[in-house]
Motif scaffolding. Sequence first.
Motif, PDB file in Angstrom:
ATOM      1  N   ALA A 146       0.813  -1.216   0.000  1.00 55.43           N
ATOM      2  CA  ALA A 146       0.000   0.000   0.000  1.00 55.43           C
ATOM      3  C   ALA A 146       0.845   1.264   0.000  1.00 55.43           C
ATOM      4  O   ALA A 146       0.305   2.375   0.045  1.00 55.43           O
ATOM      5  CB  ALA A 146      -0.935  -0.004   1.204  1.00 55.43           C
ATOM      6  N   GLY A 147       2.166   1.091  -0.018  1.00 56.04           N
ATOM      7  CA  GLY A 147       3.038   2.255  -0.109  1.00 56.04           C
ATOM      8  C   GLY A 147       3.641   2.708   1.201  1.00 56.04           C
ATOM      9  O   GLY A 147       4.300   3.757   1.255  1.00 56.04           O
ATOM     10  N   ILE A 148       3.426   1.950   2.280  1.00 52.94           N
ATOM     11  CA  ILE A 148       4.018   2.300   3.564  1.00 52.94           C
ATOM     12  C   ILE A 148       5.368   1.595   3.671  1.00 52.94           C
ATOM     13  O   ILE A 148       5.441   0.365   3.761  1.00 52.94           O
ATOM     14  CB  ILE A 148       3.106   1.883   4.737  1.00 52.94           C
ATOM     15  CG1 ILE A 148       1.768   2.627   4.647  1.00 52.94           C
ATOM     16  CG2 ILE A 148       3.780   2.160   6.085  1.00 52.94           C
ATOM     17  CD1 ILE A 148       0.766   2.232   5.716  1.00 52.94           C
ATOM     18  N   ALA A 149       6.432   2.358   3.654  1.00 45.79           N
ATOM     19  CA  ALA A 149       7.788   1.795   3.645  1.00 45.79           C
ATOM     20  C   ALA A 149       8.216   1.416   5.059  1.00 45.79           C
ATOM     21  O   ALA A 149       8.961   2.137   5.730  1.00 45.79           O
ATOM     22  CB  ALA A 149       8.766   2.786   3.042  1.00 45.79           C
ATOM     23  N   VAL A 150       7.722   0.276   5.525  1.00 46.53           N
ATOM     24  CA  VAL A 150       8.006  -0.170   6.888  1.00 46.53           C
ATOM     25  C   VAL A 150       9.494  -0.460   7.044  1.00 46.53           C
ATOM     26  O   VAL A 150      10.090  -1.198   6.257  1.00 46.53           O
ATOM     27  CB  VAL A 150       7.194  -1.441   7.222  1.00 46.53           C
ATOM     28  CG1 VAL A 150       7.513  -1.918   8.640  1.00 46.53           C
ATOM     29  CG2 VAL A 150       5.702  -1.179   7.061  1.00 46.53           C
ATOM     30  N   LYS A 151      10.098   0.131   8.084  1.00 43.98           N
ATOM     31  CA  LYS A 151      11.514  -0.098   8.355  1.00 43.98           C
ATOM     32  C   LYS A 151      11.738  -0.771   9.714  1.00 43.98           C
ATOM     33  O   LYS A 151      12.779  -1.384   9.932  1.00 43.98           O
ATOM     34  CB  LYS A 151      12.287   1.226   8.325  1.00 43.98           C
ATOM     35  CG  LYS A 151      12.401   1.842   6.944  1.00 43.98           C
ATOM     36  CD  LYS A 151      13.160   0.928   5.999  1.00 43.98           C
ATOM     37  CE  LYS A 151      13.329   1.564   4.624  1.00 43.98           C
ATOM     38  NZ  LYS A 151      14.038   0.652   3.683  1.00 43.98           N
ATOM     39  N   GLY A 152      10.765  -0.623  10.605  1.00 44.57           N
ATOM     40  CA  GLY A 152      10.889  -1.230  11.926  1.00 44.57           C
ATOM     41  C   GLY A 152       9.574  -1.847  12.351  1.00 44.57           C
ATOM     42  O   GLY A 152       8.499  -1.322  12.048  1.00 44.57           O
ATOM     43  N   VAL A 153       9.665  -2.995  13.040  1.00 46.64           N
ATOM     44  CA  VAL A 153       8.475  -3.677  13.565  1.00 46.64           C
ATOM     45  C   VAL A 153       8.738  -4.063  15.013  1.00 46.64           C
ATOM     46  O   VAL A 153       9.823  -4.552  15.351  1.00 46.64           O
ATOM     47  CB  VAL A 153       8.133  -4.946  12.753  1.00 46.64           C
ATOM     48  CG1 VAL A 153       6.971  -5.699  13.394  1.00 46.64           C
ATOM     49  CG2 VAL A 153       7.801  -4.599  11.311  1.00 46.64           C
ATOM     50  N   VAL A 154       7.750  -3.829  15.856  1.00 44.38           N
ATOM     51  CA  VAL A 154       7.787  -4.270  17.243  1.00 44.38           C
ATOM     52  C   VAL A 154       6.640  -5.262  17.435  1.00 44.38           C
ATOM     53  O   VAL A 154       5.498  -4.965  17.097  1.00 44.38           O
ATOM     54  CB  VAL A 154       7.614  -3.090  18.221  1.00 44.38           C
ATOM     55  CG1 VAL A 154       7.407  -3.593  19.640  1.00 44.38           C
ATOM     56  CG2 VAL A 154       8.817  -2.158  18.154  1.00 44.38           C
ATOM     57  N   MET A 155       6.960  -6.447  17.943  1.00 50.61           N
ATOM     58  CA  MET A 155       5.936  -7.463  18.229  1.00 50.61           C
ATOM     59  C   MET A 155       6.021  -7.798  19.709  1.00 50.61           C
ATOM     60  O   MET A 155       6.950  -8.477  20.155  1.00 50.61           O
ATOM     61  CB  MET A 155       6.153  -8.716  17.374  1.00 50.61           C
ATOM     62  CG  MET A 155       6.052  -8.456  15.885  1.00 50.61           C
ATOM     63  SD  MET A 155       6.322  -9.952  14.875  1.00 50.61           S
ATOM     64  CE  MET A 155       4.903 -10.930  15.341  1.00 50.61           C
ATOM     65  N   ASP A 156       5.079  -7.286  20.457  1.00 52.63           N
ATOM     66  CA  ASP A 156       5.137  -7.368  21.921  1.00 52.63           C
ATOM     67  C   ASP A 156       4.376  -8.590  22.427  1.00 52.63           C
ATOM     68  O   ASP A 156       3.159  -8.591  22.524  1.00 52.63           O
ATOM     69  CB  ASP A 156       4.541  -6.097  22.529  1.00 52.63           C
ATOM     70  CG  ASP A 156       4.822  -5.983  24.017  1.00 52.63           C
ATOM     71  OD1 ASP A 156       5.480  -6.887  24.563  1.00 52.63           O
ATOM     72  OD2 ASP A 156       4.394  -4.992  24.622  1.00 52.63           O
ATOM     73  N   GLY A 157       5.124  -9.640  22.760  1.00 55.81           N
ATOM     74  CA  GLY A 157       4.496 -10.783  23.401  1.00 55.81           C
ATOM     75  C   GLY A 157       4.388 -12.009  22.520  1.00 55.81           C
ATOM     76  O   GLY A 157       3.318 -12.311  21.988  1.00 55.81           O
ATOM     77  N   ILE A 158       5.486 -12.742  22.352  1.00 51.75           N
ATOM     78  CA  ILE A 158       5.471 -13.984  21.593  1.00 51.75           C
ATOM     79  C   ILE A 158       5.445 -15.149  22.577  1.00 51.75           C
ATOM     80  O   ILE A 158       6.249 -15.201  23.516  1.00 51.75           O
ATOM     81  CB  ILE A 158       6.725 -14.109  20.693  1.00 51.75           C
ATOM     82  CG1 ILE A 158       6.752 -12.990  19.654  1.00 51.75           C
ATOM     83  CG2 ILE A 158       6.764 -15.473  20.012  1.00 51.75           C
ATOM     84  CD1 ILE A 158       5.610 -13.042  18.669  1.00 51.75           C
ATOM     85  N   ASP A 159       4.526 -16.073  22.373  1.00 50.29           N
ATOM     86  CA  ASP A 159       4.430 -17.261  23.210  1.00 50.29           C
ATOM     87  C   ASP A 159       5.067 -18.422  22.458  1.00 50.29           C
ATOM     88  O   ASP A 159       4.496 -18.937  21.495  1.00 50.29           O
ATOM     89  CB  ASP A 159       2.960 -17.561  23.526  1.00 50.29           C
ATOM     90  CG  ASP A 159       2.798 -18.703  24.523  1.00 50.29           C
ATOM     91  OD1 ASP A 159       3.777 -19.456  24.727  1.00 50.29           O
ATOM     92  OD2 ASP A 159       1.697 -18.849  25.083  1.00 50.29           O
ATOM     93  N   PHE A 160       6.249 -18.833  22.890  1.00 45.91           N
ATOM     94  CA  PHE A 160       6.969 -19.876  22.173  1.00 45.91           C
ATOM     95  C   PHE A 160       6.276 -21.233  22.226  1.00 45.91           C
ATOM     96  O   PHE A 160       6.602 -22.128  21.452  1.00 45.91           O
ATOM     97  CB  PHE A 160       8.403 -19.998  22.700  1.00 45.91           C
ATOM     98  CG  PHE A 160       9.311 -18.890  22.246  1.00 45.91           C
ATOM     99  CD1 PHE A 160       9.445 -18.586  20.898  1.00 45.91           C
ATOM    100  CD2 PHE A 160      10.032 -18.140  23.164  1.00 45.91           C
ATOM    101  CE1 PHE A 160      10.278 -17.558  20.471  1.00 45.91           C
ATOM    102  CE2 PHE A 160      10.868 -17.112  22.747  1.00 45.91           C
ATOM    103  CZ  PHE A 160      10.990 -16.821  21.395  1.00 45.91           C
ATOM    104  N   THR A 161       5.326 -21.378  23.131  1.00 53.80           N
ATOM    105  CA  THR A 161       4.581 -22.641  23.190  1.00 53.80           C
ATOM    106  C   THR A 161       3.502 -22.693  22.110  1.00 53.80           C
ATOM    107  O   THR A 161       2.920 -23.743  21.873  1.00 53.80           O
ATOM    108  CB  THR A 161       3.929 -22.837  24.564  1.00 53.80           C
ATOM    109  OG1 THR A 161       2.896 -21.844  24.756  1.00 53.80           O
ATOM    110  CG2 THR A 161       4.943 -22.722  25.686  1.00 53.80           C
TER     111      THR A 161
END
Length: 225
Positions: free
Chosen positions: A125-140
């Motif tokens: 859509a034209g948003i040049a994403v350069k950084g992502v934060v993903m808060d809370g990954i459950d490895f299980t």
Amino acid sequence: MVKQDLYEKSPVRLFDEVTDGGIKAGEIALVTSKKGLGKTSVLVQFGMDTLLKDEQLVHVTFDLHSSNVISWYDGIFTEISKKKNVGNAAELKTDVVSKRTILNFSLDNFTVTKVVNTLKALTSAGIAVKGVVMDGIDFTKVSEEDVKAVADYASSEKVTIWTSATSTGSKLSDVVPANLEKYFSTVINLNQTGDSVAVEVLKSHDKKDVSTGLKLDSKTLLISK
């Protein structure tokens, strides 16, 4: 110019100093700790660092109240701006966070594929994403294929991704499953030591257990010495 000044005052510069420049575009990093020690604050500091470079940031949250995420960024911006006499702080903050997109996902129907597809759609859509934060990954609840999909997205799009997970241990083998470690260029563990929370770098590229001397400020939760 003011953004650049704040970027140079960012607590992330302290992290960069002890990790030979921090993580690079196309890499994934992980922040772990027991609950309540400051993982979200650390993630937001790295997210704010992206914004201060005038780059597009996506914050993925499973807290359906976006106001909580917004409050974290407001607080971190305020603390960083105190290090520099910013006359138009409110106006500058509005400009900085204008490049932030918050994505809310419910844990009831969450899939890593859905997140990655949404990020790709933003790029289309034209948003040049350069950084992502993903808060809370459950490895299980995530597979190696899931983590690989995120790693492949980061690598192909040259995006820096910070994630977090709750853990009870303090060794690298305790905080991230052995089969997933290879996907994270950097792993940080926040560890309560006496009255302070130490910022322990368990992995930084090919180095393990990097001595940092860093901690979280007890009042602001900013990374500090």
